[in-house]
Every structure is written in structure tokens, then in C-alpha cells.
Write a protein that holds these residues in place. Structure first.
Motif, mmCIF file in Angstrom:
data_model
loop_
_atom_site.group_PDB
_atom_site.id
_atom_site.type_symbol
_atom_site.label_atom_id
_atom_site.label_comp_id
_atom_site.label_asym_id
_atom_site.label_seq_id
_atom_site.Cartn_x
_atom_site.Cartn_y
_atom_site.Cartn_z
ATOM 1 N N ALA A 194 0.808 -1.230 0.000
ATOM 2 C CA ALA A 194 0.000 0.000 0.000
ATOM 3 C C ALA A 194 0.836 1.274 0.000
ATOM 4 C CB ALA A 194 -0.944 -0.005 1.200
ATOM 5 N N ALA A 195 2.088 1.180 0.424
ATOM 6 C CA ALA A 195 2.948 2.365 0.416
ATOM 7 C C ALA A 195 3.340 2.759 -1.005
ATOM 8 C CB ALA A 195 4.205 2.108 1.247
ATOM 9 N N ASP A 196 3.250 1.806 -1.932
ATOM 10 C CA ASP A 196 3.704 2.048 -3.305
ATOM 11 C C ASP A 196 2.596 2.034 -4.346
ATOM 12 O OD1 ASP A 196 6.549 2.053 -2.579
ATOM 13 O OD2 ASP A 196 6.264 -0.082 -2.225
ATOM 14 N N VAL A 197 1.510 1.322 -4.066
ATOM 15 C CA VAL A 197 0.441 1.180 -5.059
ATOM 16 C C VAL A 197 -0.928 1.386 -4.421
ATOM 17 C CG1 VAL A 197 1.829 -0.480 -6.376
ATOM 18 C CG2 VAL A 197 0.116 -1.311 -4.741
ATOM 19 N N ASP A 198 -1.906 1.645 -5.273
ATOM 20 C CA ASP A 198 -3.308 1.672 -4.858
ATOM 21 C C ASP A 198 -4.002 0.482 -5.500
ATOM 22 O OD1 ASP A 198 -3.145 3.996 -3.356
ATOM 23 O OD2 ASP A 198 -3.659 5.302 -5.049
ATOM 24 N N GLY A 199 -4.965 -0.081 -4.806
ATOM 25 C CA GLY A 199 -5.750 -1.183 -5.341
ATOM 26 C C GLY A 199 -7.135 -0.703 -5.723
ATOM 27 N N ILE A 200 -7.468 -0.776 -7.012
ATOM 28 C CA ILE A 200 -8.766 -0.322 -7.506
ATOM 29 C C ILE A 200 -9.709 -1.527 -7.574
ATOM 30 C CG2 ILE A 200 -9.983 0.868 -9.351
ATOM 31 C CD1 ILE A 200 -7.764 2.519 -7.955
ATOM 32 N N GLU A 201 -10.788 -1.474 -6.803
ATOM 33 C CA GLU A 201 -11.772 -2.558 -6.816
ATOM 34 C C GLU A 201 -12.606 -2.483 -8.094
ATOM 35 O OE1 GLU A 201 -12.212 -4.859 -4.415
ATOM 36 O OE2 GLU A 201 -10.879 -4.046 -2.842
ATOM 37 N N PHE A 202 -13.044 -3.640 -8.580
ATOM 38 C CA PHE A 202 -13.940 -3.670 -9.738
ATOM 39 C C PHE A 202 -14.919 -4.826 -9.557
ATOM 40 C CE2 PHE A 202 -10.188 -6.172 -10.700
ATOM 41 C CZ PHE A 202 -10.669 -7.312 -11.336
ATOM 42 N N PRO A 203 -16.179 -4.651 -9.958
ATOM 43 C CA PRO A 203 -17.237 -5.628 -9.653
ATOM 44 C C PRO A 203 -17.019 -7.016 -10.242
ATOM 45 C CG PRO A 203 -18.020 -3.981 -11.222
ATOM 46 C CD PRO A 203 -16.705 -3.478 -10.688
ATOM 47 N N GLU A 204 -16.381 -7.094 -11.413
ATOM 48 C CA GLU A 204 -16.214 -8.402 -12.063
ATOM 49 C C GLU A 204 -15.290 -9.345 -11.282
ATOM 50 O OE1 GLU A 204 -17.216 -5.284 -15.065
ATOM 51 O OE2 GLU A 204 -15.684 -5.478 -13.516
ATOM 52 N N SER A 205 -14.550 -8.794 -10.334
ATOM 53 C CA SER A 205 -13.650 -9.658 -9.546
ATOM 54 C C SER A 205 -14.435 -10.662 -8.712
ATOM 55 C CB SER A 205 -12.759 -8.809 -8.635
ATOM 56 O OG SER A 205 -13.526 -8.150 -7.643
ATOM 57 N N ALA A 206 -15.703 -10.362 -8.449
ATOM 58 C CA ALA A 206 -16.542 -11.273 -7.662
ATOM 59 C C ALA A 206 -16.805 -12.582 -8.398
ATOM 60 C CB ALA A 206 -17.865 -10.595 -7.327
ATOM 61 N N THR A 207 -16.604 -12.574 -9.720
ATOM 62 C CA THR A 207 -16.819 -13.800 -10.504
ATOM 63 C C THR A 207 -15.560 -14.648 -10.580
ATOM 64 O OG1 THR A 207 -16.166 -12.799 -12.631
ATOM 65 C CG2 THR A 207 -18.458 -12.524 -11.927
ATOM 66 N N ALA A 208 -14.483 -14.159 -10.003
ATOM 67 C CA ALA A 208 -13.197 -14.856 -10.140
ATOM 68 C C ALA A 208 -12.466 -14.941 -8.809
ATOM 69 C CB ALA A 208 -12.341 -14.134 -11.177
ATOM 70 N N ILE A 209 -13.194 -15.274 -7.755
ATOM 71 C CA ILE A 209 -12.582 -15.412 -6.435
ATOM 72 C C ILE A 209 -11.889 -16.764 -6.344
ATOM 73 C CG2 ILE A 209 -13.031 -15.553 -3.961
ATOM 74 C CD1 ILE A 209 -15.396 -13.674 -4.379
ATOM 75 N N ASN A 210 -10.665 -16.760 -5.859
ATOM 76 C CA ASN A 210 -9.888 -17.996 -5.761
ATOM 77 C C ASN A 210 -9.927 -18.593 -4.363
ATOM 78 O OD1 ASN A 210 -9.154 -17.701 -8.409
ATOM 79 N ND2 ASN A 210 -6.951 -17.757 -8.050
ATOM 80 N N ASP A 211 -10.216 -19.891 -4.300
ATOM 81 C CA ASP A 211 -10.107 -20.639 -3.054
ATOM 82 C C ASP A 211 -8.664 -21.107 -2.887
ATOM 83 O OD1 ASP A 211 -12.784 -20.388 -2.487
ATOM 84 O OD2 ASP A 211 -13.334 -22.321 -3.359
ATOM 85 N N TYR A 212 -8.165 -21.048 -1.645
ATOM 86 C CA TYR A 212 -6.802 -21.473 -1.344
ATOM 87 C C TYR A 212 -6.822 -22.749 -0.493
ATOM 88 C CZ TYR A 212 -4.580 -17.010 -2.747
ATOM 89 O OH TYR A 212 -4.097 -15.928 -3.441
#
Length: 250
Positions: A194-212
Motif C-alpha cells: 500500500a505504500a507504493d500502489v493503490d488497489g482499484i476494486e472492480f465488480p467483475e472480480s466477484a466472478t473470479a474469487i480464488n479458493d486457497y
């Protein structure tokens, strides 16, 4: 005679309890060397958990091999020594034939990583197609790449990246170094940087959630230590570290 007999009996009892106590201490505290192969996106969290585990289990030593899940799976199948495998997707875990009873322990979601302050004004996936914009993605064989492909297809966005990286940390580093304008990475990786980058949320990410999933390997040299590490990851202390890092509960 009676006094000698009682003393001997007492000594025997003391020795019995003393030896039992030593055995219990070793069983609870010492787990020896544990080798863990883990997805690159787990680097910060597992490094912290490794230190906590060693503190909770005197005599233990955790060694990590972080990288793209697909590459780690190949290494394990080719005989690389490992006790535990933690993958960023079930697909790569399933490819490891020696994995025993995998358990999903967290989930992760993509964001668009951009330079601090978002100088290009990117607000969603469609913005990544702007003329002259340089974007990094993970290769499709890597979980973050497969997730990115799903998200882009959901959004109906056709994107030609300037580079395809073998793990999420490599894709993120391109943004941090200014070599690209954006990259699709996990929310946890953007948060860790977070000190170097920003994370931009986007709605389509909800269709590609990864289980670990995480699993003990049949080829493990230290099954006791490996299982103890897995148990620690699944414990309240482990869950706290992971959720604080931005991972989601399964």
C-alpha cells in the motif's frame, strides 16, 4: 529396610513422571524442520505465521518456497522435498497427486494495482484498454492469471498485456517499478504494498474469487511438523493474520 523400600519406590515414581513430562514437552513443543511450498500471494502472511509457529513450537524451523502455484505443483510432482503445499487454487492442488485431504483455508479476490495516487485515473477493467496504457497480467497457468481471464471475459473486455508473469508478485513489481501502468493482482498483494500502489476494486472480480487449499503431502519427511503447521494456519491465531492481510474466510 522399610525406609529404603519407600525411598526406592518414590524414586521410581519421580523418574516415571519426570520421563513422561519430558516426552510431553517434546511432543507439544518440538516439531523439527518443516518445509512449506506456498503461493506467492501468501508470502507476507506465511512469513509471519512461520515466525509465530516457531515461537509456539521451540525447536522447530519453517522453510518456505514461495512461487506460482502451477510451478510449485510441478516441482512437488518431480520430487522436490516438501511437507506442506498451500495453493492459490484447487486446480493446482489437484495436480499434486501426493496431496492428502486438502482443506480450503482462505479466499482471495483481484484488484487493479496502479501507481500511488492512480495517475492514469483508472476506474475499472474497461479503462485498461485505453491507448498507450501498459498492463501486466499473470500467465493463465497461474491462478491469478486464470482469475484475470475470467474477470475480463465477464466484463467483455479484450486486453493485450505487455507482459505475462509467472506469479502475482512479479506482476505487482512491474507497477512498483513503473514499467507498467496497471496490473491485475490479488487484493492482499496490493494491501501489502500500500505504500507504493493503490488497489482499484472492480465488480467483475466477484466472478473470479480464488479458493486457497492447504494439504500435507504423502511424501512429507516430517508429517508431524507439517500437520502441526497446517493446524496453526487453521487456528484462531492463523486466521487473524490472514484476515488482517485481506484474505477472506472460505
Amino acid at each position: 529396610m522399610i525406609k529404603r523400600c519407600v525411598t526406592a519406590a518414590g524414586l521410581a515414581v519421580l523418574l516415571t513422571f519426570g520421563l513422561a513430562g519430558c516426552g510431553d514437552s517434546k511432543e507439544e513443543g518440538e516439531t523439527g524442520a518443516v518445509t512449506v511450498f506456498a503461493a506467492a500471494s501468501l508470502t507476507e502472511s506465511f512469513t509471519t505465521l512461520g515466525k509465530q509457529f516457531e515461537a509456539a513450537h521451540p525447536g522447530s524451523k519453517v522453510t518456505f518456497n514461495f512461487g506460482g502455484s502451477s510451478g510449485l505443483a510441478t516441482q512437488i510432482n518431480e520430487g522436490a522435498p516438501a511437507d506442506v503445499f498451500a495453493s492459490a487454487s484447487p486446480k493446482n492442488m489437484q495436480a499434486v497427486t501426493s496431496a492428502e485431504n486438502p482443506v480450503t483455508f482462505v479466499r482471495n479476490q483481484l484488484v487493479i494495482a496502479v501507481a500511488k495516487g492512480n495517475p492514469k485515473g483508472i476506474t475499472g477493467l474497461a479503462g485498461l484498454t485505453e491507448h498507450g496504457l501498459k498492463v501486466a497480467l499473470c500467465a493463465e497457468a497461474v491462478p491469478c492469471g486464470a482469475a484475470a481471464k475470467t474477470a475480463l471475459e465477464t466484463a467483455g473486455v479484450e486486453l493485450t498485456p505487455v507482459t505475462l508473469e509467472q506469479d502475482v508478485k512479479a506482476a505487482l513489481s512491474k507497477v512498483k517499478l513503473g514499467e507498467v501502468d496497471a496490473a491485475l493482482v490479488y487484493r492482499t498483494d496490493a494491501k501489502a504494498s500500500a505504500a507504493d500502489v493503490d488497489g482499484i476494486e472492480f465488480p467483475e472480480s466477484a466472478t473470479a474469487i480464488n479458493d486457497y487449499p492447504i494439504a500435507l503431502l504423502k511424501s512429507a519427511a516430517n508429517t508431524t511438523g507439517g500437520q502441526a503447521f497446517i493446524d496453526y494456519v487453521l487456528s484462531a491465531d492463523g486466521v487473524k493474520v490472514l484476515t488482517d492481510a485481506g484474505f477472506q474466510a472460505p
